[in-house]
Design a protein around this motif. Structure first.
Motif: not given
Length: 224
Positions: A52-64, A88-93, A95-105
Motif C-alpha cells: 500500500x502507498x497510502x490507501x492505494x494498492x500498488x502491488x501484491x504477493x501471495x505465497x505459502x 524489492x519491497x515485496x521480495x524482502x517483506x 522473505x522475512x515472513x517466510x523466514x519467520x514461518x520456517x523458524x516457527x515450524x
C-alpha cells in the motif's frame, strides 16, 4: 512509504482493487473469480499481502510455506506502478515472513517454487499491465534472483475451473543452495498434487505429467 498489509477476507476494502490489479496483469485463465477467493483467503496457510502507498494498492504477493516439504510457493508477485521500489519491497517483506514461518515450524527451507511464463513459447505476451510486469522482464528478473527451471514439460490446470491445460509456463525453483542442480521428483509430484487439490477439473496432460514424475527419481534444475 510502502506498507505490507495482509488480506484475509474479500470484504477487506483493499481486496477489490487487488483483484482488479490481478485482472490487468494476468490472462483470464490465471485469475480466480472474485467470489471464489472467499474460502482461500480464510486459510491461515495462504498469505496474501498488498503493498500500500497510502490507501492505494500498488502491488501484491501471495505465497505459502509447506513445512512438511520444506518448500515455499510464490503464487504471484505483482507490481502496479513502476519506480516505487514495489518489487524489492515485496521480495524482502515476503522473505522475512517466510523466514519467520520456517523458524516457527522448526524447519530449514530447501527453496521456493514459482510458475514462470515463457514469453518465447507463448502465443501472446503483450499482457502485463505495466512495463515491469511484461513476461520477458519478469523472467529475466527471476533469473537474476537465482530461479532455475525444472527439466519438465510443464502444464497446470486453468484457474477458471474449466480444466484446460495451461502450457506456456515453466515450473521454476529458487534453491536455498544455489549449487543445487537437481530436485527429488517425488517432492515435485507431492507438492503439485497438493497445490492443485483445490481444482477439481484436471486435464489429461497434467495427470500424465504427475504420473511421469512418480516414475522418476530426480528432476534436473536448468538455467532460466
Amino acid at each position: 512509504m510502502l506498507t505490507y498489509h495482509r488480506i484475509t477476507s474479500i470484504d477487506d476494502p483493499y481486496f477489490k482493487p487487488l483483484h482488479e490489479l490481478l485482472g490487468t496483469i494476468f490472462p483470464p485463465e490465471e485469475v480466480l473469480a472474485y467470489e471464489l477467493w472467499r474460502e482461500p483467503l480464510q486459510d491461515p496457510s495462504i498469505h496474501v499481502y498488498a503493498a500500500l502507498l497510502g490507501d492505494e494498492v500498488v502491488g501484491s504477493t501471495e505465497y505459502r510455506y509447506y513445512p512438511e516439504l520444506r518448500v515455499a510457493m510464490t503464487d504471484f508477485t505483482i507490481i502496479g506502478k513502476p519506480s516505487l521500489g514495489v518489487g524489492r519491497f515485496l521480495m524482502r517483506s515476503r522473505q522475512k515472513d517466510l523466514e519467520r514461518l520456517a523458524a516457527e515450524s522448526g524447519t530449514v527451507p530447501i527453496g521456493m517454487f514459482a510458475e514462470i511464463y515463457d514469453p518465447y513459447r507463448a502465443a501472446i505476451h503483450e499482457f502485463g499491465g505495466v512495463s515491469p510486469m511484461n513476461p520477458i522482464v519478469r523472467r529475466e528478473v527471476l533469473s537474476h534472483m537465482g530461479y532455475k527451471k525444472l527439466d519438465l514439460a510443464y502444464v497446470h490446470p486453468s484457474w477458471d475451473h474449466e480444466g484446460a491445460a495451461v502450457s506456456e509456463l515453466d515450473l521454476g525453483f529458487l534453491p536455498q543452495n544455489e549449487e543445487l542442480n537437481e530436485i527429488d521428483a517425488s517432492l515435485v509430484a507431492t507438492f503439485l498434487t497438493g497445490y492443485y487439490s483445490a481444482l477439481p477439473n484436471k486435464p489429461a496432460e497434467w495427470v500424465t505429467m504427475i504420473e511421469k514424475l512418480k516414475g522418476m527419481e530426480k528432476v534436473a534444475l536448468l538455467p532460466l
